[in-house]
Design a protein around this motif. Structure first.
Motif, PDB file in Angstrom:
ATOM      1  N   GLU A 258    -108.302 -29.410   8.093  1.00 17.80           N
ATOM      2  CA  GLU A 258    -107.020 -28.926   8.576  1.00 17.80           C
ATOM      3  C   GLU A 258    -107.086 -27.419   8.760  1.00 17.80           C
ATOM      4  N   ASP A 260    -105.304 -23.689   9.869  1.00 14.95           N
ATOM      5  CA  ASP A 260    -103.992 -23.036   9.743  1.00 14.95           C
ATOM      6  C   ASP A 260    -103.123 -23.382  10.944  1.00 14.95           C
ATOM      7  N   GLY A 261    -101.883 -23.733  10.673  1.00 16.63           N
ATOM      8  CA  GLY A 261    -100.985 -24.120  11.753  1.00 16.63           C
ATOM      9  C   GLY A 261    -100.764 -25.616  11.763  1.00 16.63           C
ATOM     10  N   GLY A 262    -101.480 -26.313  10.861  1.00 16.45           N
ATOM     11  CA  GLY A 262    -101.221 -27.747  10.724  1.00 16.45           C
ATOM     12  C   GLY A 262    -102.052 -28.637  11.616  1.00 16.45           C
ATOM     13  N   ASN A 263    -102.975 -28.049  12.383  1.00 13.28           N
ATOM     14  CA  ASN A 263    -103.832 -28.883  13.221  1.00 13.28           C
ATOM     15  C   ASN A 263    -104.787 -29.689  12.346  1.00 13.28           C
ATOM     16  N   PHE A 264    -104.688 -31.025  12.462  1.00 13.27           N
ATOM     17  CA  PHE A 264    -105.502 -31.918  11.644  1.00 13.27           C
ATOM     18  C   PHE A 264    -106.682 -32.379  12.480  1.00 13.27           C
ATOM     19  N   ASP A 265    -107.856 -31.973  12.074  1.00 15.55           N
ATOM     20  CA  ASP A 265    -109.064 -32.304  12.848  1.00 15.55           C
ATOM     21  C   ASP A 265    -109.962 -33.212  12.006  1.00 15.55           C
TER      22      ASP A 265
END
Length: 461
Positions: A258, A260-265
């Motif tokens: 994850e 910063d900014g909540g992007n879940f990869d």
């Protein structure tokens, strides 16, 4: 064979303990005396000697007594076994526990038949019978271990071991075993990402039941070490080969991440089928036909039936075992420690243990050993010094593995060790693999190598 003076003393002690316990149990409250005698963690487990099964079957009408040992008496059987194994050089044939069991059985028969008349003669006869009985129970055995050998087509002989196709083994097993056993075996072989399509055949000579399996697995690991030596030498990943009793490498990986900014990869990785595994087998078979193959075949035979005396070949065998263990260790730091230990087994001498020049001798000898057949002496002397220093920092706490951001370049160290062991195979073969492992023999060998590269003069040769 026969009983030593100490053996007789110990047998007399065992006999007196049996009499003492019998008397205590018969005079007091049985359960109280029993619990008082056997107050250890496992109670009376292993402390009772019953009539041997063959004697009971021969005459079931008789009432046979039990012999009860004290903890100290039980230990005396182990001490007698240890002395007999050492004095008769039986360590490669039977374990301490197994010989102790045979001694207890013969001791029971001696007491049962009231044969303790001439103690020296009676106890010597007891030991002879126990050892002879143990040899009658020994047998040779062939083990077939499932093995992953990606890229290998057909069978492959490696000294007196052999990699066989799965089909050839199941064709034989199908005739001898029920369907559910074969189905379970097939399911096991196919349970991983890549199926175990081959079996490693290991022939173990006459030994006790426990030692046969232990030796077979040790030899299987030794064969793995040989294959890994060549894979490192060729620069091909060794992950294409693994034994069933050692886990297969993790070929696939996955994790989430994850930002910063909540992007879940996410991350998927796959090593696929190991690159150049089919090339390896062709190169290995060709190289194994050369002198190095003859040396390694001899080492396999020596590992199966080691001599009672320490010989130079032991150093190579131990180094290959340790090399195999190092490459299977997922921790980079411990891998380096083990790789260094594999080299120390080759180049360290007992007489130099406290000489203060261990690091220099290690560096010079390892580099010379590699370079004599593979060249690049200046490169390998730097690598060997780096590896030794890194090992020392890890062992002595000067390097914190979790704090450092630098990765350990284990591949260059594993290449160094592989090439050094392969060179050592030829060098030690020329010295004589069965030459006694004495410092003077090896010191002369290494002094000659060092002189060849201009490190030292010949004043000690």
């Amino acid at each position: 064979m026969g009983a030593t003076k100490q053996d007789i003393v110990d047998f007399k002690f065992i006999y007196s303990e049996c009499l003492r316990i019998q008397e205590n149990l018969s005079q007091g409250i049985f359960i109280d005396e029993f619990n008082k005698e056997y107050d250890g963690k496992f109670g009376s487990i292993g402390m009772i000697i019953d009539v041997p099964e063959n004697v009971y079957i021969r005459d079931r009408t008789k009432s046979y007594p039990q012999l009860k040992l004290s903890y100290k008496a039980y230990d005396k059987f182990l001490e007698i076994s240890r002395r007999q194994i050492n004095s008769n050089r039986l360590a490669n044939h039977i374990t301490l526990g197994e010989l102790s069991a045979f001694l207890r059985e013969e001791f029971y028969l001696l007491i049962l038949n009231n044969e303790v008349v001439d103690e020296n003669r009676s106890y010597s006869k007891l030991i002879d019978k126990a050892i002879k009985k143990s040899f009658k129970k020994m047998d040779a055995e062939i083990f077939y271990f499932p093995i992953l050998a990606l890229g290998l087509e057909g069978d492959l002989n490696i000294g007196n071991a052999k990699i066989c196709t799965k089909k050839s083994i199941f064709d034989r097993a199908n005739i001898l075993h029920e369907k559910y056993i074969i189905d379970n075996a097939i399911s096991f072989c196919e349970s991983n990402k890549y199926a175990y399509d081959h079996f490693l055949k290991v022939i173990v000579t006459k030994r006790s039941n426990f030692l046969r399996e232990k030796v077979a697995k040790n030899i299987a690991d030794f064969i793995m070490g040989i294959l890994q030596l060549f894979s490192e030498h060729y620069g091909i990943s060794h992950d294409f080969v693994s034994l069933s009793f050692n886990p297969q490498p993790k070929y696939d990986g996955f994790y989430f991440k994850e930002i910063d900014g909540g992007n879940f990869d996410y991350n998927f990785s796959s090593r696929g089928r190991i690159l150049w595994s089919n090339i390896f087998w062709g190169k290995f078979q060709e190289d194994f036909k050369s002198e190095i193959g003859n040396v390694l075949s001899t080492l396999i035979s020596i590992a199966l039936d080691p001599s009672s005396e320490r010989v130079i070949a032991d150093r190579l065998i131990d180094s290959i075992y340790t090399f195999n263990s190092a490459l299977n260790d997922k921790d980079e730091a411990f891998c380096i420690v083990k790789l260094t230990a594999a080299m120390e087994r080759l180049v360290s001498l007992t007489s130099e243990k406290n000489s203060g020049i261990t690091s220099r001798n290690f560096r010079n000898r390892v580099a010379a050993l590699v370079a004599v057949y593979h060249g690049e002496f200046d490169k390998w002397i730097n690598v060997s010094q780096e590896m030794y220093d890194l090992r020392s920092d890890i062992v002595h706490g000067n390097l914190s593995i979790y704090r450092t951001s630098e990765s350990i370049n284990r591949s260059v160290y594993s290449q160094l060790v592989a090439k050094a062991i392969l060179s050592g195979c030829i060098g030690f073969f020329n010295c004589g693999l069965t030459t006694p492992d004495k410092d003077e023999n090896l010191k002369k060998f290494y002094r000659g190598l060092e002189f060849h590269f201009g490190i030292n003069d010949l004043d000690e040769l």
